[in-house]
Design a protein around this motif. Structure first.
Motif, PDB file in Angstrom:
ATOM      1  N   GLY A 164       0.806  -1.206   0.000  1.00 50.75           N
ATOM      2  CA  GLY A 164       0.000   0.000   0.000  1.00 50.75           C
ATOM      3  C   GLY A 164       0.842   1.259   0.000  1.00 50.75           C
ATOM      4  O   GLY A 164       2.077   1.218  -0.031  1.00 50.75           O
ATOM      5  N   HIS A 165       0.149   2.397   0.048  1.00 49.33           N
ATOM      6  CA  HIS A 165       0.844   3.673   0.137  1.00 49.33           C
ATOM      7  C   HIS A 165       1.628   3.703   1.445  1.00 49.33           C
ATOM      8  O   HIS A 165       1.080   3.462   2.510  1.00 49.33           O
ATOM      9  N   GLY A 166       2.901   4.006   1.357  1.00 49.69           N
ATOM     10  CA  GLY A 166       3.766   3.972   2.535  1.00 49.69           C
ATOM     11  C   GLY A 166       4.670   2.761   2.565  1.00 49.69           C
ATOM     12  O   GLY A 166       5.714   2.772   3.223  1.00 49.69           O
ATOM     13  N   ASP A 167       4.279   1.700   1.872  1.00 52.59           N
ATOM     14  CA  ASP A 167       5.168   0.547   1.730  1.00 52.59           C
ATOM     15  C   ASP A 167       6.066   0.806   0.516  1.00 52.59           C
ATOM     16  O   ASP A 167       5.793   1.658  -0.324  1.00 52.59           O
ATOM     17  N   VAL A 168       7.147   0.056   0.428  1.00 50.21           N
ATOM     18  CA  VAL A 168       8.028   0.150  -0.732  1.00 50.21           C
ATOM     19  C   VAL A 168       7.320  -0.513  -1.907  1.00 50.21           C
ATOM     20  O   VAL A 168       6.944  -1.685  -1.840  1.00 50.21           O
ATOM     21  N   THR A 209      -0.849   5.093   6.882  1.00 48.76           N
ATOM     22  CA  THR A 209      -1.435   5.418   5.585  1.00 48.76           C
ATOM     23  C   THR A 209      -2.750   4.650   5.497  1.00 48.76           C
ATOM     24  O   THR A 209      -2.779   3.482   5.112  1.00 48.76           O
ATOM     25  N   ALA A 210      -3.852   5.326   5.858  1.00 45.60           N
ATOM     26  CA  ALA A 210      -5.152   4.680   5.986  1.00 45.60           C
ATOM     27  C   ALA A 210      -5.830   4.428   4.648  1.00 45.60           C
ATOM     28  O   ALA A 210      -6.784   3.651   4.571  1.00 45.60           O
ATOM     29  N   THR A 211      -5.359   5.117   3.598  1.00 45.96           N
ATOM     30  CA  THR A 211      -5.903   4.896   2.257  1.00 45.96           C
ATOM     31  C   THR A 211      -4.756   4.917   1.257  1.00 45.96           C
ATOM     32  O   THR A 211      -3.618   5.205   1.606  1.00 45.96           O
ATOM     33  N   GLY A 212      -5.095   4.659   0.008  1.00 41.57           N
ATOM     34  CA  GLY A 212      -4.111   4.840  -1.041  1.00 41.57           C
ATOM     35  C   GLY A 212      -3.661   6.283  -1.111  1.00 41.57           C
ATOM     36  O   GLY A 212      -4.270   7.179  -0.517  1.00 41.57           O
ATOM     37  N   GLY A 213      -2.572   6.499  -1.834  1.00 39.09           N
ATOM     38  CA  GLY A 213      -2.007   7.835  -1.930  1.00 39.09           C
ATOM     39  C   GLY A 213      -1.783   8.239  -3.361  1.00 39.09           C
ATOM     40  O   GLY A 213      -2.086   7.490  -4.301  1.00 39.09           O
ATOM     41  N   VAL A 214      -1.231   9.423  -3.546  1.00 40.99           N
ATOM     42  CA  VAL A 214      -1.074   9.976  -4.885  1.00 40.99           C
ATOM     43  C   VAL A 214       0.329   9.723  -5.437  1.00 40.99           C
ATOM     44  O   VAL A 214       0.490   9.324  -6.584  1.00 40.99           O
ATOM     45  N   LEU A 215       1.356   9.938  -4.635  1.00 37.15           N
ATOM     46  CA  LEU A 215       2.717   9.956  -5.179  1.00 37.15           C
ATOM     47  C   LEU A 215       3.463   8.620  -5.092  1.00 37.15           C
ATOM     48  O   LEU A 215       4.611   8.539  -5.496  1.00 37.15           O
ATOM     49  N   SER A 216       2.824   7.586  -4.575  1.00 30.29           N
ATOM     50  CA  SER A 216       3.487   6.280  -4.548  1.00 30.29           C
ATOM     51  C   SER A 216       3.191   5.512  -5.836  1.00 30.29           C
ATOM     52  O   SER A 216       2.289   5.865  -6.601  1.00 30.29           O
ATOM     53  N   GLN A 217       3.937   4.438  -6.059  1.00 28.55           N
ATOM     54  CA  GLN A 217       3.731   3.608  -7.246  1.00 28.55           C
ATOM     55  C   GLN A 217       2.589   2.611  -7.060  1.00 28.55           C
ATOM     56  O   GLN A 217       2.258   1.868  -7.980  1.00 28.55           O
ATOM     57  N   TYR A 306       6.815  12.667 -12.779  1.00 29.78           N
ATOM     58  CA  TYR A 306       6.036  11.577 -12.196  1.00 29.78           C
ATOM     59  C   TYR A 306       5.843  10.464 -13.208  1.00 29.78           C
ATOM     60  O   TYR A 306       5.760  10.710 -14.424  1.00 29.78           O
ATOM     61  N   THR A 307       5.708   9.256 -12.719  1.00 24.84           N
ATOM     62  CA  THR A 307       5.424   8.121 -13.589  1.00 24.84           C
ATOM     63  C   THR A 307       3.976   8.197 -14.072  1.00 24.84           C
ATOM     64  O   THR A 307       3.147   8.899 -13.486  1.00 24.84           O
ATOM     65  N   PRO A 308       3.622   7.460 -15.135  1.00 21.37           N
ATOM     66  CA  PRO A 308       2.222   7.443 -15.593  1.00 21.37           C
ATOM     67  C   PRO A 308       1.248   7.026 -14.502  1.00 21.37           C
ATOM     68  O   PRO A 308       0.124   7.553 -14.436  1.00 21.37           O
ATOM     69  N   THR A 309       1.646   6.101 -13.645  1.00 25.72           N
ATOM     70  CA  THR A 309       0.781   5.678 -12.538  1.00 25.72           C
ATOM     71  C   THR A 309       0.445   6.851 -11.638  1.00 25.72           C
ATOM     72  O   THR A 309      -0.715   7.061 -11.263  1.00 25.72           O
ATOM     73  N   LYS A 313      -3.260   9.305 -11.038  1.00 23.81           N
ATOM     74  CA  LYS A 313      -3.885   9.559  -9.732  1.00 23.81           C
ATOM     75  C   LYS A 313      -3.968  11.056  -9.435  1.00 23.81           C
ATOM     76  O   LYS A 313      -4.950  11.530  -8.851  1.00 23.81           O
ATOM     77  N   VAL A 314      -2.946  11.792  -9.826  1.00 28.86           N
ATOM     78  CA  VAL A 314      -2.957  13.242  -9.610  1.00 28.86           C
ATOM     79  C   VAL A 314      -4.147  13.871 -10.322  1.00 28.86           C
ATOM     80  O   VAL A 314      -4.900  14.668  -9.738  1.00 28.86           O
ATOM     81  N   ARG A 315      -4.322  13.518 -11.585  1.00 25.93           N
ATOM     82  CA  ARG A 315      -5.400  14.129 -12.365  1.00 25.93           C
ATOM     83  C   ARG A 315      -6.775  13.770 -11.808  1.00 25.93           C
ATOM     84  O   ARG A 315      -7.746  14.512 -11.977  1.00 25.93           O
ATOM     85  N   MET A 316      -6.855  12.644 -11.102  1.00 25.09           N
ATOM     86  CA  MET A 316      -8.117  12.229 -10.499  1.00 25.09           C
ATOM     87  C   MET A 316      -8.478  13.070  -9.275  1.00 25.09           C
ATOM     88  O   MET A 316      -9.635  13.170  -8.891  1.00 25.09           O
ATOM     89  N   THR A 317      -7.477  13.700  -8.662  1.00 23.20           N
ATOM     90  CA  THR A 317      -7.716  14.398  -7.391  1.00 23.20           C
ATOM     91  C   THR A 317      -7.826  15.915  -7.517  1.00 23.20           C
ATOM     92  O   THR A 317      -8.485  16.547  -6.681  1.00 23.20           O
ATOM     93  N   LEU A 318      -7.201  16.522  -8.523  1.00 23.04           N
ATOM     94  CA  LEU A 318      -7.002  17.970  -8.504  1.00 23.04           C
ATOM     95  C   LEU A 318      -8.300  18.774  -8.460  1.00 23.04           C
ATOM     96  O   LEU A 318      -8.361  19.835  -7.824  1.00 23.04           O
ATOM     97  N   ASN A 319      -9.350  18.302  -9.116  1.00 25.73           N
ATOM     98  CA  ASN A 319     -10.596  19.072  -9.145  1.00 25.73           C
ATOM     99  C   ASN A 319     -11.311  19.093  -7.802  1.00 25.73           C
ATOM    100  O   ASN A 319     -12.232  19.895  -7.602  1.00 25.73           O
ATOM    101  N   ASP A 320     -10.910  18.221  -6.875  1.00 26.86           N
ATOM    102  CA  ASP A 320     -11.590  18.151  -5.575  1.00 26.86           C
ATOM    103  C   ASP A 320     -10.819  18.817  -4.448  1.00 26.86           C
ATOM    104  O   ASP A 320     -11.313  18.881  -3.318  1.00 26.86           O
TER     105      ASP A 320
END
Length: 423
Positions: A164-168, A209-217, A306-309, A313-320
């Motif tokens: 998950g987000h926060g893990d390698v 990290t209780a949910t997924g994140g934006v900047l991890s793979q 940033y990678t495509p992954t 995710k970034v584009r999914m969040t910016l409007n909110d």
């Protein structure tokens, strides 16, 4: 005779201690002692060593041996608090550097960023995730005055689910095994164990990290990661050790579950809906919006950083971004100041104030979020966040009135932390 000798020695020690006490007298044109109160006019603040000893109207005569700081017409106010920084990192780094750079490099980067952050007016920060000991080393260095920087409340490595987000993530499985810091957990018992491990290592606060994140793979969305039982175990174990828990959380159901479990603050809170916010309100959970993080991310989109992954995710969040904070304010959820510095350049932290105001806070509420409200979240309200006798001598000076124009906080003219003048 021996007793008299001990008394004499103790008296000499006290006299010696008193003789080396340092007094600093600060003259300012305006003083904000508490953001809930109007600013005072010309005042004198006296500091002895690392403590404020008096605040008086007008210009009080200074003792002969005092250091004098004359700030002219500037406004003196409590040092600012940023509850979400990553001092040991800079923006735009390749995730594969985890496999190349030693942890010690984080201390070098962190020393630079601690100095920049302090000079930007932030006298206390909460380090929201780092390698095992890098933030702890910085914490000691600034506390002992060996390096210039703010008071650091440090989490160390974040607790995460496997993958998950926060893990390698983003490497081959054999590389994951080598890079693993040992803070992933599955099940309530193992998660309690990892909280205890973090506490033993020196954490001041537990970061999860209780949910997924934006900047991890990790690319499987921003929904809830830990189970309810796991998050309840984390919260209960941390609280039994006297530690609070901060939860990186974007998705609404992960936010709701974290708040219901007793997590103390939600970091980001991007997609928090009314149901999640009502639970936060009922449980007294703080929101730390980190709006500046998305400013930094937006500036780097489409540049091959940033990678495509991550870009997806970034584009999914910016409007909110910012919408949940406005809903949180309307429902009475406490909003505390945090930026996610490290995702953008350290030193720009104070632009968060303008973003908070843009999304619905008043200037006074925005400044409170980085002083009295932040201090309460840290359980340090009797130490920082206000100017009063007995409080830590953490203060800054700016030109203008930050209670009406928060952009004045983006240019700090003078900083003192724990009685030490920066610069």
């Amino acid at each position: 005779m021996r007793k008299l000798g001990l008394v004499a020695a103790a008296t000499c020690a006290l006299m010696s201690s008193a003789a080396i006490a340092k007094t600093t007298v600060i003259y300012a044109g305006h003083v904000i002692t508490d953001v809930a109160q109007p600013a005072q006019g010309p005042s004198t603040v006296i500091v002895t060593d690392d403590r404020i000893t008096s605040i008086a109207p007008g210009r009080v005569d200074a003792p002969a041996d005092a250091e004098i700081v004359d700030l002219g017409d500037k406004t003196l106010l409590p040092g600012l608090i940023d509850l979400h920084v990553h001092l040991t990192g800079d923006p735009g780094g390749d995730y594969r550097s985890e496999a190349v750079e030693p942890d010690e490099w984080g201390v070098v980067v962190g020393e630079k960023n601690a100095r920049i952050t302090l000079r930007a007016g932030f006298t206390t920060v909460r380090e929201a995730g780092s390698a095992q000991y890098t933030a702890f080393a910085l914490r000691r260095g600034t506390a002992e005055g060996l390096i210039e920087g703010p008071r650091i409340v440090a989490a160390g490595p974040a607790l995460a689910i496997i993958g998950g987000h926060g893990d390698v993530t983003g490497f081959r499985e054999d590389i994951h095994a080598v890079l693993d810091q040992g803070y992933t957990c599955t099940g309530a018992v193992e998660c309690a164990e990892k909280v205890r491990k973090a506490s033993r290592a020196g954490a001041d606060v537990i970061k999860i990290t209780a949910t997924g994140g934006v900047l991890s793979q990790q690319g499987r969305g921003l929904g809830a990661h830990f189970s309810n039982a796991e998050m309840e175990s984390i919260a209960e174990t941390a609280h039994s050790l006297g530690l609070k828990v901060m939860a990186h959380a974007h998705g609404a159901r992960g936010i709701e579950s974290a708040a219901a479990a007793g997590i103390d603050s939600i970091e980001h809170g991007t997609f928090a809906d009314e149901a999640a916010l009502k639970v936060m309100k009922a449980k007294g959970t703080y929101m730390v919006p980190t709006l500046m993080a998305f400013e930094g991310i937006r500036e780097r989109l489409g540049k091959g950083i940033y990678t495509p992954t991550v870009e997806a995710k970034v584009r999914m969040t910016l409007n909110d971004v910012g919408k949940a904070m406005a809903r949180a304010k309307a429902l009475g959820v406490p909003i505390a100041f945090g930026t996610d510095a490290g995702v953008f350049e350290h030193g720009r932290n104070a632009h968060e104030f303008a973003l908070l105001v843009e999304h619905g806070l008043t200037p006074r509420e925005a400044l409170a979020s980085a002083t009295t409200v932040a201090a309460r979240l840290l359980s340090m309200e009797n130490e920082i966040g206000r100017l009063a006798p007995g409080m830590s001598a953490d203060m800054i000076a700016v030109s203008g009135d930050p209670l009406s124009d928060v952009t004045t906080l983006e240019k700090v003219d003078w900083v003192m932390t724990r009685g030490r003048i920066a610069g």
